[in-house]
Scaffold this motif. Structure first.
Motif, mmCIF file in Angstrom:
data_model
loop_
_atom_site.group_PDB
_atom_site.id
_atom_site.type_symbol
_atom_site.label_atom_id
_atom_site.label_comp_id
_atom_site.label_asym_id
_atom_site.label_seq_id
_atom_site.Cartn_x
_atom_site.Cartn_y
_atom_site.Cartn_z
ATOM 1 N N ALA A 58 0.828 -1.210 0.000
ATOM 2 C CA ALA A 58 0.000 0.000 0.000
ATOM 3 C C ALA A 58 0.862 1.259 0.000
ATOM 4 C CB ALA A 58 -0.929 0.005 1.214
ATOM 5 N N ALA A 59 2.036 1.167 0.640
ATOM 6 C CA ALA A 59 2.938 2.314 0.708
ATOM 7 C C ALA A 59 3.794 2.443 -0.543
ATOM 8 C CB ALA A 59 3.832 2.200 1.938
ATOM 9 N N GLY A 60 3.671 1.460 -1.453
ATOM 10 C CA GLY A 60 4.439 1.505 -2.685
ATOM 11 C C GLY A 60 5.840 0.954 -2.549
ATOM 12 N N ALA A 61 6.129 0.312 -1.399
ATOM 13 C CA ALA A 61 7.473 -0.231 -1.198
ATOM 14 C C ALA A 61 7.705 -1.473 -2.043
ATOM 15 C CB ALA A 61 7.696 -0.557 0.277
ATOM 16 N N GLY A 62 6.656 -2.288 -2.222
ATOM 17 C CA GLY A 62 6.801 -3.478 -3.042
ATOM 18 C C GLY A 62 7.726 -4.497 -2.431
ATOM 19 N N ALA A 63 8.526 -5.143 -3.275
ATOM 20 C CA ALA A 63 9.374 -6.238 -2.813
ATOM 21 C C ALA A 63 10.838 -5.904 -2.956
ATOM 22 C CB ALA A 63 9.059 -7.498 -3.634
ATOM 23 N N ALA A 64 11.633 -6.789 -2.416
ATOM 24 C CA ALA A 64 13.062 -6.857 -2.682
ATOM 25 C C ALA A 64 13.886 -5.698 -2.181
ATOM 26 C CB ALA A 64 13.311 -7.047 -4.172
ATOM 27 N N GLY A 65 14.009 -5.645 -0.839
ATOM 28 C CA GLY A 65 15.037 -4.811 -0.258
ATOM 29 C C GLY A 65 14.799 -3.331 -0.254
ATOM 30 N N THR A 66 13.558 -2.865 -0.181
ATOM 31 C CA THR A 66 13.322 -1.435 -0.145
ATOM 32 C C THR A 66 13.341 -0.898 1.263
ATOM 33 O OG1 THR A 66 10.960 -1.897 -0.190
ATOM 34 C CG2 THR A 66 12.009 -1.365 -2.267
ATOM 35 N N GLY A 67 13.678 -1.741 2.250
ATOM 36 C CA GLY A 67 13.800 -1.276 3.620
ATOM 37 C C GLY A 67 12.644 -1.732 4.468
ATOM 38 N N ASP A 68 12.592 -1.246 5.678
ATOM 39 C CA ASP A 68 11.578 -1.642 6.648
ATOM 40 C C ASP A 68 10.436 -0.650 6.636
ATOM 41 O OD1 ASP A 68 10.072 -2.207 8.841
ATOM 42 O OD2 ASP A 68 11.749 -2.459 10.216
ATOM 43 N N PRO A 69 9.240 -1.030 6.161
ATOM 44 C CA PRO A 69 8.128 -0.104 6.111
ATOM 45 C C PRO A 69 7.682 0.338 7.484
ATOM 46 C CG PRO A 69 7.376 -2.331 5.652
ATOM 47 C CD PRO A 69 8.868 -2.361 5.679
ATOM 48 N N GLY A 70 8.080 -0.397 8.504
ATOM 49 C CA GLY A 70 7.713 -0.006 9.853
ATOM 50 C C GLY A 70 8.719 0.939 10.493
ATOM 51 N N SER A 71 9.810 1.240 9.797
ATOM 52 C CA SER A 71 10.824 2.098 10.393
ATOM 53 C C SER A 71 11.072 3.371 9.609
ATOM 54 C CB SER A 71 12.155 1.343 10.510
ATOM 55 O OG SER A 71 12.685 1.105 9.230
ATOM 56 N N GLY A 72 10.490 3.470 8.427
ATOM 57 C CA GLY A 72 10.720 4.635 7.610
ATOM 58 C C GLY A 72 12.103 4.653 7.002
ATOM 59 N N GLU A 73 12.762 3.482 6.976
ATOM 60 C CA GLU A 73 14.123 3.402 6.485
ATOM 61 C C GLU A 73 14.147 2.691 5.140
ATOM 62 O OE1 GLU A 73 15.456 1.238 9.765
ATOM 63 O OE2 GLU A 73 15.502 2.958 11.108
ATOM 64 N N SER A 74 15.106 3.043 4.291
ATOM 65 C CA SER A 74 15.216 2.402 2.991
ATOM 66 C C SER A 74 16.674 2.188 2.645
ATOM 67 C CB SER A 74 14.560 3.275 1.906
ATOM 68 O OG SER A 74 15.307 4.459 1.727
ATOM 69 N N THR A 75 16.907 1.447 1.571
ATOM 70 C CA THR A 75 18.275 1.206 1.159
ATOM 71 C C THR A 75 18.859 2.424 0.473
ATOM 72 O OG1 THR A 75 17.563 0.369 -0.967
ATOM 73 C CG2 THR A 75 17.788 -1.237 0.789
ATOM 74 N N GLY A 76 18.008 3.293 -0.025
ATOM 75 C CA GLY A 76 18.475 4.488 -0.696
ATOM 76 C C GLY A 76 18.876 4.244 -2.138
ATOM 77 N N ASP A 77 18.628 3.026 -2.651
ATOM 78 C CA ASP A 77 19.029 2.751 -4.026
ATOM 79 C C ASP A 77 17.856 2.325 -4.891
ATOM 80 O OD1 ASP A 77 20.451 -0.565 -3.332
ATOM 81 O OD2 ASP A 77 18.448 0.269 -3.083
ATOM 82 N N GLY A 78 16.624 2.515 -4.376
ATOM 83 C CA GLY A 78 15.459 2.188 -5.184
ATOM 84 C C GLY A 78 15.117 0.723 -5.201
ATOM 85 N N GLY A 79 15.724 -0.059 -4.305
ATOM 86 C CA GLY A 79 15.384 -1.473 -4.242
ATOM 87 C C GLY A 79 16.457 -2.331 -4.871
ATOM 88 N N GLN A 80 16.538 -3.584 -4.442
ATOM 89 C CA GLN A 80 17.533 -4.504 -4.946
ATOM 90 C C GLN A 80 16.831 -5.767 -5.437
ATOM 91 O OE1 GLN A 80 20.570 -5.175 -1.998
ATOM 92 N NE2 GLN A 80 20.512 -3.067 -1.288
ATOM 93 N N PRO A 81 16.624 -5.897 -6.751
ATOM 94 C CA PRO A 81 15.889 -7.038 -7.296
ATOM 95 C C PRO A 81 16.485 -8.388 -6.937
ATOM 96 C CG PRO A 81 16.147 -5.325 -8.947
ATOM 97 C CD PRO A 81 17.019 -4.944 -7.783
ATOM 98 N N GLU A 82 17.804 -8.424 -6.589
ATOM 99 C CA GLU A 82 18.416 -9.715 -6.293
ATOM 100 C C GLU A 82 18.022 -10.248 -4.928
ATOM 101 O OE1 GLU A 82 21.388 -6.587 -4.856
ATOM 102 O OE2 GLU A 82 19.957 -6.868 -6.496
ATOM 103 N N ILE A 83 17.335 -9.460 -4.121
ATOM 104 C CA ILE A 83 16.901 -9.906 -2.804
ATOM 105 C C ILE A 83 15.583 -10.675 -2.928
ATOM 106 C CG2 ILE A 83 16.102 -9.166 -0.534
ATOM 107 C CD1 ILE A 83 18.050 -6.917 -0.579
ATOM 108 N N ALA A 84 15.589 -11.917 -2.468
ATOM 109 C CA ALA A 84 14.378 -12.750 -2.528
ATOM 110 C C ALA A 84 13.424 -12.331 -1.411
ATOM 111 C CB ALA A 84 14.761 -14.215 -2.374
ATOM 112 N N THR A 85 12.134 -12.294 -1.717
ATOM 113 C CA THR A 85 11.126 -11.893 -0.743
ATOM 114 C C THR A 85 10.123 -13.029 -0.540
ATOM 115 O OG1 THR A 85 11.323 -9.582 -1.438
ATOM 116 C CG2 THR A 85 9.363 -10.181 -0.177
ATOM 117 N N TYR A 86 9.892 -13.380 0.733
ATOM 118 C CA TYR A 86 8.958 -14.446 1.085
ATOM 119 C C TYR A 86 7.882 -13.878 2.006
ATOM 120 C CZ TYR A 86 12.965 -17.236 -0.467
ATOM 121 O OH TYR A 86 14.008 -17.758 -1.191
ATOM 122 N N VAL A 87 6.637 -14.088 1.647
ATOM 123 C CA VAL A 87 5.511 -13.617 2.458
ATOM 124 C C VAL A 87 4.777 -14.829 3.019
ATOM 125 C CG1 VAL A 87 3.313 -12.381 2.447
ATOM 126 C CG2 VAL A 87 5.243 -11.500 1.125
#
Length: 207
Positions: A58-87
């Motif tokens: 909902a926040a537009g963070a999506g998947a793969a390393g965009t940071g912690d949506p609960g902390s307001g923190e991000s990687t600063g690089d727009g995301g890392q597609p090589e990071i696997a995401t499991y829900v």
């Protein structure tokens, strides 16, 4: 074996978000940016529960390393597609994002197998039921929180109540910008009693 870490930003009274998911109390700084940039260099897998995934989507963070949506923190690089995401969810039927794997099996068993695979660190994102279940399953290795100087009074707790005590060992604690305290703990591995020891302890207690 890969390292599983859990953490994020939390208030002094132990909440990762205020009522209705409010995160307006978070303090972002160059300190936090540097810490998170370095952290994500050592991570190539993210695990999260359904609520965290829905919040991130909902926040537009999506998947793969965009940071912690609960902390307001991000990687600063727009995301890392090589990071696997499991829900992890037993109620979601599917997830549209092809980069995300939906897991309906036992979270502890799945992460235990994931740790045995080759790769970098594994990040537990968000909190709630998933974090507690992984802690009780004994698959979390480190816990780290950026503790903010605020008392929220209520909200989303960083750790839900569980069935057993989790022993921790302090690795690092230091002050960063905004009066925040960054604390990292290693989860102690306590040997569980064998069947014979449990039986003996039960007999003594009964006597």
């Amino acid at each position: 074996m890969r390292t599983v870490t859990y953490g994020g930003a939390c208030s002094l009274d132990g909440f990762i978000a205020g009522p209705d998911g409010a995160i307006d109390w978070l303090h972002f700084s160059p300190d936090v940016q540097h810490i998170m940039t370095e952290y994500w260099k050592g991570v190539d897998a993210i695990v999260m529960g359904r609520k965290t995934w829905e919040f991130a989507a909902a926040a537009g963070a999506g998947a793969a390393g965009t940071g912690d949506p609960g902390s307001g923190e991000s990687t600063g690089d727009g995301g890392q597609p090589e990071i696997a995401t499991y829900v992890f969810s037993r109620t979601l039927g599917s997830i549209a994002d092809p980069r995300v794997q939906l897991v309906s099996e036992d979270a502890g068993a799945f992460v235990r197998q994931l740790k045995r695979r080759k790769g970098k660190g594994i990040c537990v994102l968000g909190g709630g039921e998933l974090a507690r279940s992984l802690l009780e399953a004994g698959v979390v290795d480190e816990i780290g929180f950026n503790i903010h100087p605020v008392l929220l009074g209520s909200g989303v707790p960083c750790v839900l109540r569980g069935e057993r005590r989790i022993q921790l060992e302090l690795v690092e604690s230091r002050t960063i910008a905004g009066g925040c305290v960054l604390s990292t703990y290693r989860v102690k591995r306590v040997a569980r009693p064998t069947g014979a020891a449990r039986a003996g302890r039960t007999t003594r207690a009964a006597g």
